[in-house]
Design a protein around this motif. Structure first.
Motif, PDB file in Angstrom:
ATOM      1  N   MET A   3      85.464  64.216 -78.752  1.00 22.92           N
ATOM      2  CA  MET A   3      84.246  63.827 -78.059  1.00 22.92           C
ATOM      3  C   MET A   3      83.675  62.612 -78.783  1.00 22.92           C
ATOM      4  SD  MET A   3      81.296  66.583 -77.200  1.00 22.92           S
ATOM      5  CE  MET A   3      81.963  67.613 -75.918  1.00 22.92           C
ATOM      6  N   VAL A   4      82.964  61.766 -78.057  1.00 20.34           N
ATOM      7  CA  VAL A   4      82.288  60.638 -78.705  1.00 20.34           C
ATOM      8  C   VAL A   4      80.848  61.043 -78.982  1.00 20.34           C
ATOM      9  CG1 VAL A   4      81.506  58.263 -78.422  1.00 20.34           C
ATOM     10  CG2 VAL A   4      83.815  58.913 -77.694  1.00 20.34           C
ATOM     11  N   VAL A   5      80.455  60.961 -80.247  1.00 24.29           N
ATOM     12  CA  VAL A   5      79.082  61.301 -80.645  1.00 24.29           C
ATOM     13  C   VAL A   5      78.565  60.183 -81.555  1.00 24.29           C
ATOM     14  CG1 VAL A   5      79.538  63.799 -80.550  1.00 24.29           C
ATOM     15  CG2 VAL A   5      79.790  62.577 -82.730  1.00 24.29           C
ATOM     16  N   LEU A   6      77.313  60.286 -81.966  1.00 24.33           N
ATOM     17  CA  LEU A   6      76.780  59.287 -82.899  1.00 24.33           C
ATOM     18  C   LEU A   6      76.906  59.814 -84.324  1.00 24.33           C
ATOM     19  CD1 LEU A   6      73.606  58.098 -80.961  1.00 24.33           C
ATOM     20  CD2 LEU A   6      75.746  56.843 -81.328  1.00 24.33           C
ATOM     21  N   VAL A   7      77.520  59.001 -85.181  1.00 30.24           N
ATOM     22  CA  VAL A   7      77.751  59.395 -86.568  1.00 30.24           C
ATOM     23  C   VAL A   7      77.181  58.303 -87.460  1.00 30.24           C
ATOM     24  CG1 VAL A   7      79.519  59.927 -88.302  1.00 30.24           C
ATOM     25  CG2 VAL A   7      79.842  60.648 -85.931  1.00 30.24           C
ATOM     26  N   TYR A   8      76.569  58.724 -88.572  1.00 25.36           N
ATOM     27  CA  TYR A   8      75.970  57.756 -89.491  1.00 25.36           C
ATOM     28  C   TYR A   8      77.042  57.012 -90.274  1.00 25.36           C
ATOM     29  CZ  TYR A   8      72.847  55.822 -93.022  1.00 25.36           C
ATOM     30  OH  TYR A   8      72.147  54.972 -93.834  1.00 25.36           O
ATOM     31  N   ASN A   9      76.906  55.705 -90.310  1.00 24.43           N
ATOM     32  CA  ASN A   9      77.817  54.893 -91.116  1.00 24.43           C
ATOM     33  C   ASN A   9      77.038  54.331 -92.298  1.00 24.43           C
ATOM     34  OD1 ASN A   9      79.296  52.861 -92.278  1.00 24.43           O
ATOM     35  ND2 ASN A   9      80.059  52.030 -90.333  1.00 24.43           N
ATOM     36  N   PRO A  10      77.243  54.908 -93.509  1.00 31.64           N
ATOM     37  CA  PRO A  10      76.440  54.482 -94.659  1.00 31.64           C
ATOM     38  C   PRO A  10      76.687  53.023 -95.030  1.00 31.64           C
ATOM     39  CG  PRO A  10      78.075  56.125 -95.313  1.00 31.64           C
ATOM     40  CD  PRO A  10      78.209  55.945 -93.846  1.00 31.64           C
ATOM     41  N   GLY A  11      77.845  52.498 -94.694  1.00 33.29           N
ATOM     42  CA  GLY A  11      78.172  51.107 -95.011  1.00 33.29           C
ATOM     43  C   GLY A  11      77.195  50.132 -94.356  1.00 33.29           C
ATOM     44  N   VAL A  12      76.897  50.369 -93.068  1.00 30.07           N
ATOM     45  CA  VAL A  12      75.990  49.463 -92.360  1.00 30.07           C
ATOM     46  C   VAL A  12      74.628  50.125 -92.119  1.00 30.07           C
ATOM     47  CG1 VAL A  12      77.784  48.121 -91.260  1.00 30.07           C
ATOM     48  CG2 VAL A  12      76.971  50.183 -90.140  1.00 30.07           C
ATOM     49  N   ARG A  19      84.567  58.701 -82.237  1.00 28.84           N
ATOM     50  CA  ARG A  19      85.343  59.790 -81.652  1.00 28.84           C
ATOM     51  C   ARG A  19      85.586  60.832 -82.740  1.00 28.84           C
ATOM     52  NH1 ARG A  19      90.608  59.197 -77.850  1.00 28.84           N
ATOM     53  NH2 ARG A  19      91.390  61.316 -78.057  1.00 28.84           N
ATOM     54  N   VAL A  20      85.136  62.064 -82.493  1.00 25.53           N
ATOM     55  CA  VAL A  20      85.308  63.125 -83.493  1.00 25.53           C
ATOM     56  C   VAL A  20      85.966  64.325 -82.818  1.00 25.53           C
ATOM     57  CG1 VAL A  20      83.264  62.445 -84.841  1.00 25.53           C
ATOM     58  CG2 VAL A  20      83.032  64.154 -83.012  1.00 25.53           C
ATOM     59  N   GLN A  21      86.488  65.205 -83.661  1.00 21.15           N
ATOM     60  CA  GLN A  21      87.046  66.432 -83.114  1.00 21.15           C
ATOM     61  C   GLN A  21      86.000  67.534 -83.227  1.00 21.15           C
ATOM     62  OE1 GLN A  21      90.193  68.371 -85.190  1.00 21.15           O
ATOM     63  NE2 GLN A  21      91.147  69.078 -83.316  1.00 21.15           N
ATOM     64  N   ILE A  22      85.724  68.190 -82.115  1.00 24.08           N
ATOM     65  CA  ILE A  22      84.807  69.320 -82.144  1.00 24.08           C
ATOM     66  C   ILE A  22      85.647  70.573 -82.018  1.00 24.08           C
ATOM     67  CG2 ILE A  22      82.786  70.385 -81.063  1.00 24.08           C
ATOM     68  CD1 ILE A  22      81.610  67.782 -80.816  1.00 24.08           C
ATOM     69  N   LYS A  23      85.485  71.477 -83.019  1.00 21.41           N
ATOM     70  CA  LYS A  23      86.453  72.568 -83.124  1.00 21.41           C
ATOM     71  C   LYS A  23      85.993  73.860 -82.454  1.00 21.41           C
ATOM     72  CE  LYS A  23      87.610  70.664 -87.642  1.00 21.41           C
ATOM     73  NZ  LYS A  23      86.515  70.351 -88.560  1.00 21.41           N
ATOM     74  N   TYR A 100      75.162  69.157 -81.074  1.00 24.72           N
ATOM     75  CA  TYR A 100      76.148  70.229 -81.256  1.00 24.72           C
ATOM     76  C   TYR A 100      77.071  69.906 -82.437  1.00 24.72           C
ATOM     77  CZ  TYR A 100      79.367  73.993 -80.661  1.00 24.72           C
ATOM     78  OH  TYR A 100      80.104  75.120 -80.919  1.00 24.72           O
ATOM     79  N   TYR A 101      77.501  68.653 -82.489  1.00 29.49           N
ATOM     80  CA  TYR A 101      78.379  68.216 -83.589  1.00 29.49           C
ATOM     81  C   TYR A 101      77.677  68.413 -84.944  1.00 29.49           C
ATOM     82  CZ  TYR A 101      80.913  64.942 -86.621  1.00 29.49           C
ATOM     83  OH  TYR A 101      81.598  64.364 -87.661  1.00 29.49           O
ATOM     84  N   ASN A 102      76.375  68.085 -84.994  1.00 26.98           N
ATOM     85  CA  ASN A 102      75.625  68.256 -86.237  1.00 26.98           C
ATOM     86  C   ASN A 102      75.536  69.739 -86.645  1.00 26.98           C
ATOM     87  OD1 ASN A 102      75.189  65.549 -86.677  1.00 26.98           O
ATOM     88  ND2 ASN A 102      73.209  65.499 -85.631  1.00 26.98           N
ATOM     89  N   PHE A 103      75.387  70.620 -85.673  1.00 25.69           N
ATOM     90  CA  PHE A 103      75.391  72.062 -85.988  1.00 25.69           C
ATOM     91  C   PHE A 103      76.739  72.454 -86.599  1.00 25.69           C
ATOM     92  CE2 PHE A 103      71.589  72.891 -83.317  1.00 25.69           C
ATOM     93  CZ  PHE A 103      70.953  73.830 -84.117  1.00 25.69           C
TER      94      PHE A 103
END
Ligand SMILES: [Zn+2]
Length: 407
Positions: A3-12, A19-23, A100-103
């Motif tokens: 699924m495509v979700v929003l993820v924090y990128n510490p670099g920027v 794109r992440v895997q939701i299990k 959901y991904y954050n949970f």
């Protein structure tokens, strides 16, 4: 499922689509799975004069019925399919998928640092954008956990930064409150200590003030933990500033030195919880604890003693494991749960220090298996809290403060 979700990128230093895997998802449209059940369209309302709220021993079911105007229903997210991944089709779907991904990430963090299983935790219930009407005033711009209802992510009003549901650290902070409730309070809707220690103004409630403070400090620590990469090498201690006004963020940023002051110690011991909490002092005391725990992970002796690479990452995971262990459990006679239980009748002796009997900081020091981490925690507690060795009896007599706070 990808699924495509929003993820924090510490670099920027910003959230970006990834794109992440939701299990753990069983139903993508309703975003329902073992990590969380998300409900929309709920409405809760209460008046501060509600009879059900005033009882000394409120009945959770009765109270829930009294404040629920709409129980909520499964959310419906819309996705497009692209290269085998589900891509949220609109803003709310992206917000929900990320929530959901954050949970799932929070559950994974507690599983890695403490072996906490979803079966013990239960599947959290989260209300997305519920309508809250508290004594006629609507609320917005907040996310919180309350044992009575579960997790609540309120609609935005003024906040213009990263939405709270998308901020993984904020979810981690709230998830930590649920874990604290599970481990320290046996999942009670109305914890016994809260009921025992709460007193009408102007009576001092030192135990309740401290309990709320450590709950907040631990939540900022674990919240930061949830933002860490899997090996703990990259973490975001400034996660709050992404969603809250920056002053509020830095006041609780745990990689900054927060030091105990004599007035704060006095407020902790002498204020009634209503005044203590109206002044948000639980966050100030909590930040001293969080800053101390975090500081210990960069202790020179500790880093030198670790052969794993990178040493700082290993030190952090060790600290998180120790903190989780310090919560205790219903089957353990050590930890904060047992400490709280032993002082139900005398909250004045539920203290940070050990000048009377074992204190909260001793309990955390005791939970450290590694003697070098134990020594680092002692140096840090002596420094951040300004206590003497007499007030930290679990520390080795040779411990010396870092000397970063002036007391
Ligand atoms: Zn909190």
């Amino acid at each position: 499922m990808d699924m495509v979700v929003l993820v924090y990128n510490p670099g920027v230093q910003r959230y970006e689509p990834r794109r992440v895997q939701i299990k753990t998802l069983n139903d993508a449209v309703a975003l329902r799975g073992s990590a969380a059940v998300l409900l929309g369209e709920a409405k809760f309302a209460w008046e501060s004069g509600d009879q059900a709220l005033k009882k000394a021993q409120p009945d959770p079911d009765e109270l829930r019925r009294a404040i629920t105007e709409a129980p909520g229903e499964p959310v419906t997210a819309s996705f497009l399919e692209r290269d085998g991944a589900l891509v949220p089709a609109d803003f709310h779907s992206l917000n929900l998928a990320t929530l959901y991904y954050n949970f799932e990430r929070a559950a994974d963090f507690f599983s890695r640092i403490g072996g906490l299983e979803q079966a013990e935790m239960g599947t959290p219930q989260a209300y997305y954008f519920p309508e809250m009407d508290i004594s006629g005033i609507g609320s917005a711009d907040n996310a919180f956990f309350m044992p009575l209802l579960g997790f609540l992510f309120l609609p935005f009003d003024a906040l213009q930064k990263v939405p709270l549901a998308i901020n993984g650290g904020v979810l981690g902070h709230e998830y930590s409150h649920a874990v604290f409730n599970l481990k320290v309070h046996d999942k009670e809707t109305f914890p016994e200590a809260d009921l025992e220690w709460n007193s009408p103004e102007p009576e001092a409630t030192p135990g309740l003030n401290l309990l709320a403070s450590i709950d907040e400090g631990i939540a900022d620590l674990f919240g930061t933990g949830v933002t860490c990469s899997e090996d703990f090498s990259v973490c975001d201690p400034a996660f709050l500033a992404l969603s809250l006004p920056s002053r509020m963020g830095t006041e609780r940023q745990l990689d900054l030195p927060h030091c105990m002051t004599p007035p704060l110690l006095e407020h902790l011991a002498e204020l009634n919880y209503t005044d203590f909490s109206n002044a948000a002092l639980e966050y100030e005391v909590g930040s001293v604890l969080a800053s101390a725990m975090w500081r210990a992970t960069s202790d020179g002796d500790l880093l030198q003693s670790i052969s794993a690479e990178p040493a700082a990452a290993f030190a952090r995971s060790l600290m998180f494991q120790t903190l989780y262990k310090a919560l205790g459990s219903s089957t353990s006679s050590i930890g904060l749960r047992a400490l709280v239980a032993s002082h139900l009748a005398d909250q004045a002796n539920f203290r940070l220090d050990s000048s009377q009997s074992k204190g909260v900081l001793d309990t955390i020091v005791d939970a450290a298996d590694d003697p070098i981490l134990k020594a680092a925690l002692c140096r840090s507690f002596l420094d951040r809290f300004g206590f003497t060795l007499d007030q930290l009896k679990s520390c080795p007599g040779s411990s010396t403060a870092y000397g970063e706070c002036s007391h």
